[in-house]
Design a protein around this motif. Structure first.
Motif, PDB file in Angstrom:
ATOM      1  N   MET A   1      -5.283  12.477  10.225  1.00 44.49           N
ATOM      2  CA  MET A   1      -4.684  11.333   9.497  1.00 44.49           C
ATOM      3  C   MET A   1      -3.197  11.223   8.938  1.00 44.49           C
ATOM      4  O   MET A   1      -2.683  12.099   8.578  1.00 44.49           O
ATOM      5  CB  MET A   1      -5.880  11.051   8.048  1.00 44.49           C
ATOM      6  N   ARG A   2      -2.782   9.902   9.189  1.00 42.72           N
ATOM      7  CA  ARG A   2      -1.444   9.874   8.664  1.00 42.72           C
ATOM      8  C   ARG A   2      -1.447   9.328   6.923  1.00 42.72           C
ATOM      9  O   ARG A   2      -2.151   8.403   6.687  1.00 42.72           O
ATOM     10  CB  ARG A   2      -0.561   8.837   9.312  1.00 42.72           C
ATOM     11  N   LYS A   3      -0.561   9.812   6.195  1.00 41.94           N
ATOM     12  CA  LYS A   3      -0.447   9.446   4.748  1.00 41.94           C
ATOM     13  C   LYS A   3       0.865   8.782   4.475  1.00 41.94           C
ATOM     14  O   LYS A   3       1.811   9.086   5.025  1.00 41.94           O
ATOM     15  CB  LYS A   3      -0.977  10.481   3.802  1.00 41.94           C
ATOM     16  N   ILE A   4       0.760   7.686   3.767  1.00 39.52           N
ATOM     17  CA  ILE A   4       1.982   6.911   3.121  1.00 39.52           C
ATOM     18  C   ILE A   4       1.894   6.553   1.766  1.00 39.52           C
ATOM     19  O   ILE A   4       0.806   6.250   1.202  1.00 39.52           O
ATOM     20  CB  ILE A   4       1.904   5.526   4.035  1.00 39.52           C
ATOM     21  N   PRO A   5       2.975   6.870   1.185  1.00 39.19           N
ATOM     22  CA  PRO A   5       2.889   6.975  -0.400  1.00 39.19           C
ATOM     23  C   PRO A   5       2.674   5.347  -0.712  1.00 39.19           C
ATOM     24  O   PRO A   5       3.279   4.468   0.145  1.00 39.19           O
ATOM     25  CB  PRO A   5       4.400   7.251  -0.640  1.00 39.19           C
ATOM     26  N   CYS A   6       1.965   5.133  -1.632  1.00 38.89           N
ATOM     27  CA  CYS A   6       1.617   3.730  -1.946  1.00 38.89           C
ATOM     28  C   CYS A   6       1.372   3.376  -3.385  1.00 38.89           C
ATOM     29  O   CYS A   6       0.523   4.508  -3.918  1.00 38.89           O
ATOM     30  CB  CYS A   6       0.568   3.370  -1.126  1.00 38.89           C
ATOM     31  N   VAL A   7       1.570   2.412  -4.086  1.00 35.26           N
ATOM     32  CA  VAL A   7       1.118   2.206  -5.313  1.00 35.26           C
ATOM     33  C   VAL A   7       0.485   0.651  -5.212  1.00 35.26           C
ATOM     34  O   VAL A   7       0.870  -0.192  -4.674  1.00 35.26           O
ATOM     35  CB  VAL A   7       2.074   1.879  -6.218  1.00 35.26           C
ATOM     36  N   LEU A   8      -0.957   0.672  -5.742  1.00 40.33           N
ATOM     37  CA  LEU A   8      -1.680  -0.268  -5.624  1.00 40.33           C
ATOM     38  C   LEU A   8      -1.374  -1.155  -6.916  1.00 40.33           C
ATOM     39  O   LEU A   8      -1.525  -0.404  -8.334  1.00 40.33           O
ATOM     40  CB  LEU A   8      -3.282  -0.107  -5.644  1.00 40.33           C
ATOM     41  N   MET A   9      -0.951  -2.434  -7.098  1.00 41.75           N
ATOM     42  CA  MET A   9      -0.619  -3.108  -8.197  1.00 41.75           C
ATOM     43  C   MET A   9      -1.187  -4.474  -8.125  1.00 41.75           C
ATOM     44  O   MET A   9      -1.343  -5.075  -7.294  1.00 41.75           O
ATOM     45  CB  MET A   9       0.826  -3.325  -8.504  1.00 41.75           C
ATOM     46  N   ARG A  10      -1.451  -4.875  -9.579  1.00 41.74           N
ATOM     47  CA  ARG A  10      -1.653  -6.178  -9.702  1.00 41.74           C
ATOM     48  C   ARG A  10      -0.558  -7.120 -10.259  1.00 41.74           C
ATOM     49  O   ARG A  10       0.239  -6.569 -11.316  1.00 41.74           O
ATOM     50  CB  ARG A  10      -2.637  -6.657 -10.864  1.00 41.74           C
ATOM     51  N   GLY A  11      -0.162  -8.062  -9.336  1.00 39.51           N
ATOM     52  CA  GLY A  11       0.907  -9.064  -9.846  1.00 39.51           C
ATOM     53  C   GLY A  11       0.481 -10.243  -9.998  1.00 39.51           C
ATOM     54  O   GLY A  11       0.131 -11.068  -9.118  1.00 39.51           O
ATOM     55  N   GLY A  12       0.503 -11.032 -11.212  1.00 39.37           N
ATOM     56  CA  GLY A  12       0.197 -12.274 -11.577  1.00 39.37           C
ATOM     57  C   GLY A  12      -1.336 -12.080 -11.251  1.00 39.37           C
ATOM     58  O   GLY A  12      -2.289 -11.105 -11.750  1.00 39.37           O
ATOM     59  N   THR A  13      -1.869 -13.028 -10.339  1.00 39.11           N
ATOM     60  CA  THR A  13      -3.292 -13.234 -10.070  1.00 39.11           C
ATOM     61  C   THR A  13      -3.700 -12.780  -8.750  1.00 39.11           C
ATOM     62  O   THR A  13      -4.424 -13.158  -8.031  1.00 39.11           O
ATOM     63  CB  THR A  13      -3.557 -14.862 -10.031  1.00 39.11           C
ATOM     64  N   SER A  14      -2.588 -12.194  -8.356  1.00 44.99           N
ATOM     65  CA  SER A  14      -2.607 -11.262  -6.729  1.00 44.99           C
ATOM     66  C   SER A  14      -2.719 -10.015  -7.120  1.00 44.99           C
ATOM     67  O   SER A  14      -2.477  -9.156  -8.095  1.00 44.99           O
ATOM     68  CB  SER A  14      -1.488 -11.782  -5.805  1.00 44.99           C
ATOM     69  N   LYS A  15      -3.153  -9.132  -5.980  1.00 43.92           N
ATOM     70  CA  LYS A  15      -3.073  -7.846  -5.945  1.00 43.92           C
ATOM     71  C   LYS A  15      -2.920  -7.057  -4.528  1.00 43.92           C
ATOM     72  O   LYS A  15      -3.181  -7.668  -3.538  1.00 43.92           O
ATOM     73  CB  LYS A  15      -4.628  -7.183  -6.447  1.00 43.92           C
ATOM     74  N   GLY A  16      -2.093  -5.919  -4.578  1.00 50.05           N
ATOM     75  CA  GLY A  16      -1.768  -5.512  -3.290  1.00 50.05           C
ATOM     76  C   GLY A  16      -1.059  -4.149  -3.127  1.00 50.05           C
ATOM     77  O   GLY A  16      -1.040  -3.501  -4.248  1.00 50.05           O
ATOM     78  N   ALA A  17      -0.676  -3.584  -2.095  1.00 51.32           N
ATOM     79  CA  ALA A  17      -0.227  -2.500  -1.942  1.00 51.32           C
ATOM     80  C   ALA A  17       1.452  -2.296  -1.975  1.00 51.32           C
ATOM     81  O   ALA A  17       2.356  -3.513  -1.331  1.00 51.32           O
ATOM     82  CB  ALA A  17      -0.508  -1.829  -0.432  1.00 51.32           C
ATOM     83  N   ASN A 350      -1.378   8.150  -2.137  1.00 56.33           N
ATOM     84  CA  ASN A 350      -1.113   8.228  -0.691  1.00 56.33           C
ATOM     85  C   ASN A 350      -2.461   7.267  -0.045  1.00 56.33           C
ATOM     86  O   ASN A 350      -3.319   7.405  -0.600  1.00 56.33           O
ATOM     87  CB  ASN A 350      -1.294   9.438   0.013  1.00 56.33           C
ATOM     88  N   VAL A 351      -1.943   6.343   1.058  1.00 53.44           N
ATOM     89  CA  VAL A 351      -2.800   5.680   1.423  1.00 53.44           C
ATOM     90  C   VAL A 351      -3.157   6.297   3.079  1.00 53.44           C
ATOM     91  O   VAL A 351      -2.074   6.706   3.393  1.00 53.44           O
ATOM     92  CB  VAL A 351      -2.644   4.113   1.741  1.00 53.44           C
ATOM     93  N   TYR A 352      -4.309   6.760   3.448  1.00 59.23           N
ATOM     94  CA  TYR A 352      -4.487   7.213   4.780  1.00 59.23           C
ATOM     95  C   TYR A 352      -4.878   6.293   5.890  1.00 59.23           C
ATOM     96  O   TYR A 352      -5.936   5.603   5.587  1.00 59.23           O
ATOM     97  CB  TYR A 352      -5.693   8.328   4.614  1.00 59.23           C
ATOM     98  N   ILE A 353      -4.400   6.367   6.809  1.00 56.45           N
ATOM     99  CA  ILE A 353      -4.683   5.794   8.284  1.00 56.45           C
ATOM    100  C   ILE A 353      -4.784   6.680   9.468  1.00 56.45           C
ATOM    101  O   ILE A 353      -4.202   7.708   9.543  1.00 56.45           O
ATOM    102  CB  ILE A 353      -3.828   4.562   8.434  1.00 56.45           C
TER     103      ILE A 353
END
Length: 359
Positions: A1-17, A350-353
């Protein structure tokens, strides 16, 4: 598996990586394959990724130090489709934008100052500049505060966003067809490009009240097909070509306000109705109310073009959003807009793919 540093955040009324550009390939095709895998695109629940099965929660912000002399950081927004394995980087996202400043500060891309840090962000998608004011008491980002925004439960620290040069973000023109109104499929519209290209339509002209819920609108397949035909025609007219696989322009229904606001809106992304309202969409809609003869101005009975400070309150399915308009010049093209939103850091790591999906 490949790992990539990632922060999951809410911005306003959206959410994403939120991901640093240095942690992704420079090759666009390779990068997009990774984003598709991260979010789990191609499945209605995005069950094999961190996407939430909705356009509002299937978003990625790619951040780097800015190469622009007047900006601190660059922000590339990627809309990852839910059921299609497709990534669209043509639009901006103002909701995700409000989390860019906090992320950039915490990642060490810009030093924090006490009590507030101003971050100038260049949106790479549209090459526009936005000032973000982030609360940083004692030089530390705080997400706690008393500010509330409709569409998000609870309260948090305010993030003030001022769009400095949003006019003609994608087409180069505030009114990209050269007209204040155009007829598409027998329906009067206003095509405007202020932070986001949109085609504005009176809800009544499509047999709607403009007070329907997103669920009701999404279930009306005949209405959605008609709306898409109008959007495709508008895309050609404003110079974007065949937009069948693009998320811009956004179609928007407008109606009279019912809860004390300036007007009411139903915003599409573009094939599903937003449960609230995009920040970039709110700026374009607010600007349209100042233009005499536009669909928006007709709804609020505004018969003269307005060129002074004005607050527009836009109603949406989850409540309201306030947009403050400023104009230092004598033309609508010089309008600047500001909104206050909130953001929250949800998860970092980290997010794994699967390695095979990145080759």
């Amino acid at each position: 598996m490949r790992k990539i540093p990632c922060v999951l955040m809410r911005g306003g009324t959206s959410k994403g990586a939120f991901i640093l550009a240095k942690d992704l390939p420079e090759n666009i095709e390779e990068r997009n394959e990774i984003l598709l895998s991260i979010m789990g695109a191609g499945h209605e629940l995005e069950i094999d990724g961190i996407g939430g099965g909705s356009p509002q929660t299937s978003k990625v912000a790619i951040i780097s130090p800015s190469s622009h002399p007047d900006a601190d950081v660059d922000y590339l927004f990627a809309q990852v489709m839910v059921q299609q394995r497709q990534v669209d980087t043509t639009p901006n996202c103002g909701n995700m934008l409000c989390a860019v400043g906090p992320f950039a500060i915490e990642q060490g891309l810009i030093p924090a100052t006490d009590p507030v840090t101003q971050v100038r962000i260049r949106n790479v998608n549209t090459n526009t500049l936005v000032d973000a004011e982030v609360q940083t008491p004692d030089g530390i980002v705080t997400y706690d505060g008393d500010t509330t925004i409709d569409g998000v439960p609870g309260h948090a620290a305010p993030v003030a966003l001022t769009f400095l040069n949003a006019c003609g973000a994608k087409t180069g023109h505030l009114l990209p067809t050269g007209n204040i109104t155009d007829m598409f499929q027998g329906v009067e519209t206003t095509c405007i490009d202020m932070a986001m290209p949109m085609v504005l339509i009176a809800a009544s002209s499509l047999g709607k009240t403009g007070q329907e819920t997103p669920q009701q609108l999404d279930k009306d397949k005949a209405f959605l097909q008609r709306l898409e035909r109008i959007r495709l025609a508008a895309g050609l007219a404003i110079g974007l070509g065949d937009v069948s696989e693009k998320v811009i322009p956004k179609p928007v229904l407008l109606a009279e306000a019912c809860h004390g606001g300036t007007l009411s809106t139903r915003y599409f992304m573009p094939h599903h109705c937003h449960k609230a309202l995009a920040v970039t969409g709110s700026i374009g809609i607010a600007t349209a109310t100042t233009l005499a003869g536009s669909v928006a101005a007709k709804i609020i009975n505004q018969d003269k073009t307005v060129r002074f400070l004005r607050q527009i309150v836009i109603e949406h399915p989850s409540g309201k959003i306030e947009v403050n308009l400023f104009n230092d010049g004598d033309k609508p093209e010089t309008i600047r807009a500001s909104v206050v939103r909130t953001a929250r850091k949800l998860l970092s790591g980290n997010v794994y793919i699967p390695e095979c999906e990145t080759k």
